[in-house]
Scaffold this active site. Sequence first.
Site, mmCIF file in Angstrom:
data_model
loop_
_atom_site.group_PDB
_atom_site.id
_atom_site.type_symbol
_atom_site.label_atom_id
_atom_site.label_comp_id
_atom_site.label_asym_id
_atom_site.label_seq_id
_atom_site.Cartn_x
_atom_site.Cartn_y
_atom_site.Cartn_z
ATOM 1 N N ASP A 236 5.839 -54.908 12.176
ATOM 2 C CA ASP A 236 4.522 -54.524 11.680
ATOM 3 C C ASP A 236 3.980 -55.595 10.734
ATOM 4 O O ASP A 236 4.689 -56.088 9.853
ATOM 5 C CB ASP A 236 4.667 -53.191 10.921
ATOM 6 C CG ASP A 236 3.340 -52.579 10.546
ATOM 7 O OD1 ASP A 236 2.579 -52.238 11.468
ATOM 8 O OD2 ASP A 236 3.056 -52.449 9.343
ATOM 9 N N GLU A 294 3.465 -58.142 15.382
ATOM 10 C CA GLU A 294 2.034 -57.870 15.185
ATOM 11 C C GLU A 294 1.476 -59.064 14.413
ATOM 12 O O GLU A 294 1.318 -59.024 13.208
ATOM 13 C CB GLU A 294 1.813 -56.574 14.407
ATOM 14 C CG GLU A 294 0.359 -56.165 14.485
ATOM 15 C CD GLU A 294 -0.085 -55.192 13.390
ATOM 16 O OE1 GLU A 294 -1.174 -54.631 13.530
ATOM 17 O OE2 GLU A 294 0.636 -55.016 12.398
HETATM 18 C C1 GLC Z 1 -0.167 -52.248 11.321
HETATM 19 C C2 GLC Z 1 -0.095 -50.987 12.139
HETATM 20 C C3 GLC Z 1 -1.132 -50.050 11.623
HETATM 21 C C4 GLC Z 1 -0.801 -49.730 10.192
HETATM 22 C C5 GLC Z 1 -0.691 -51.008 9.358
HETATM 23 C C6 GLC Z 1 -0.055 -50.736 8.043
HETATM 24 O O1 GLC Z 1 -1.397 -52.865 11.452
HETATM 25 O O2 GLC Z 1 -0.268 -51.281 13.503
HETATM 26 O O3 GLC Z 1 -1.227 -48.883 12.378
HETATM 27 O O4 GLC Z 1 -1.794 -48.904 9.652
HETATM 28 O O5 GLC Z 1 0.109 -51.969 9.984
HETATM 29 O O6 GLC Z 1 1.320 -50.507 8.211
#
Ligand code: GLC
Length: 569
Positions: A236, A294
């Site tokens: 994440d 991500e």
């Molecule tokens: C990432 C996740 C998202 C979340 C954020 C904070 O972007 O995909 O859903 O709100 O991180 O953890």
Amino acid sequence: MNFLFSLQRRGRACGLAILIALAGSVAPGAGAREPLAPGPWWQHAVIYEIYVRSFQDSNGDGIGDLKGITQRLDYLQELGVDALWLTPFFPSPNFDFGYDVSDYTDVSPEYGSLADWDELVREADRRGIRILVDFVLNHTSDQHAWFRAARSARDNPKRDWYVWRKGSSDGGPPNHWQSIFGGPAWTLDPASGEWYYHIFLPQQPDVNWNNPQLRAAMFEVAGFWLRRGAAGFRLDATPYLVEDPAFPDDPHPESGPPVWLKPYNSGRPETHEVLRQLRAVLGGFAGDPVLLGESATANIAELAAVYGKNHDEIQLPMNFLIGNLQALDAPTFKRQIDDAQLKLGGQTPVFFLSSHDHSRQWSAFGDGTHNDQIAKLTASLTLAPRGTALLYYGEELGMGDLPPQELAQARIGPKRPRADERDRARSPMQWTGASGVGFSSAPAWLPAARAAATYNVAAERADPDSILHWYGALIRLRHEDPAFASGSYLPLETGNAQTLAFARMSADGSGAVVALNASAQEQELRITGLPAHAQLREVILSSPAAHAPAGATLRLAPYGVAIVRLVAP
Ligand code: GLC
Ligand code: CA
């Protein structure tokens, strides 16, 4: 339209031949497919993201859970996915539905238990499906024991596991940095008079990756899940792990790059070391575990850097340069797909168009008239190029967003009195057209989309022309046709800016051309860029049914897709 059936028949026969040829060899799981392609499994995988809360409820509380996923594994195997990415299922106060983790090594009771996890891994492995855990490593919940300790006293040993600063001389926050979810990126801790940093919600304090004990504790979390059968992690928010140590003031946070790409809060060089170390933790485990990142970046050069100079960091950074596109513009997609193929140093590109943070692609790209055909086209953009494809649950059905009026009325729970805008793409998986959509016997935590009456697994299984069958056919091509399983990517020109085309080439010079029409009018494509003397032959998969090409000229219906066999001279 029998093209799908003919491909399915071919696929089954071919799969059987492979099974016979390989009888006696050792497979990773009893249900595992023997890959046609060399290299680790993740280089050509289809990874299916499950928003755990919304996939399948097994105990009648209206909330999806791990047991529910286990119940649906046969469907996932039939679809042909290689791995699942499960959104966070750990204990959490749910200010951000699990992305605020209060215990990294347990399962939240609303999603089940560690025993349910073990069973899920076992059953998935029997079907050749791996599981990636969502590792929220930029921040914890403010209810995590680490933060409670850190907050308890300035001299607590865990104080430095988080990012604390004194306020500015005027009594305000240490600087003007903004959080991605809106408002200041700092919250005052009244007891100590210091501020803690959070790029997301105040309930999601950022951890301090410069602290060696924190680092070790996080790597221990990774080891916990790898020992328990995880095939790797979706990481994440990787751009935000480390901040500029000078914490420079940003007097005009509204100008310059968007708040999620500021040079002081994201993409810091120090992050590389963290990710190299995490990758080394994975290196101690068998089965080629993977990091799916991500990893939002501003351009392709920055994305290339996420793999690591020596390709020893994140194997699969998600390509947000494509994932964030909102319009179906053929030249833009062509440029971005070509870049992903040719400018990432030969590393594996990761294609996706939907996620739990995005509008669903059926809604984002649909024109109101041709949505289903467009959904088949966007599926081809994700699944046909060389690389790893990331699907989001329900996109294979053509699930759409919940309309804003329905979201506004949804009552979600004490911590989330109103729906998050992103909840539009988190409605229950549409298994059947019945009320409850086969998701739960109780009212679901979020209402199902009304279109579930038409777009659901049961109805689409029965319709050979459905979006579901199209996904199945594309995934089968990736597994069973050598050009798609392991072939290289060749950019092509079509002489028509409403269209795009590329080829997947096997080493012997044969392969397939993928041609797409991104407009509402019929289009003619004159394909150039093919190897000398290579010839287009029969259409192997198309929607709507396409005519065989005449020489290098192809005609495609509005939003049509055709995959055409290419033979070497
Ligand atoms: C990432 C996740 C998202 C979340 C954020 C904070 O972007 O995909 O859903 O709100 O991180 O953890
Ligand atoms: Ca449940």
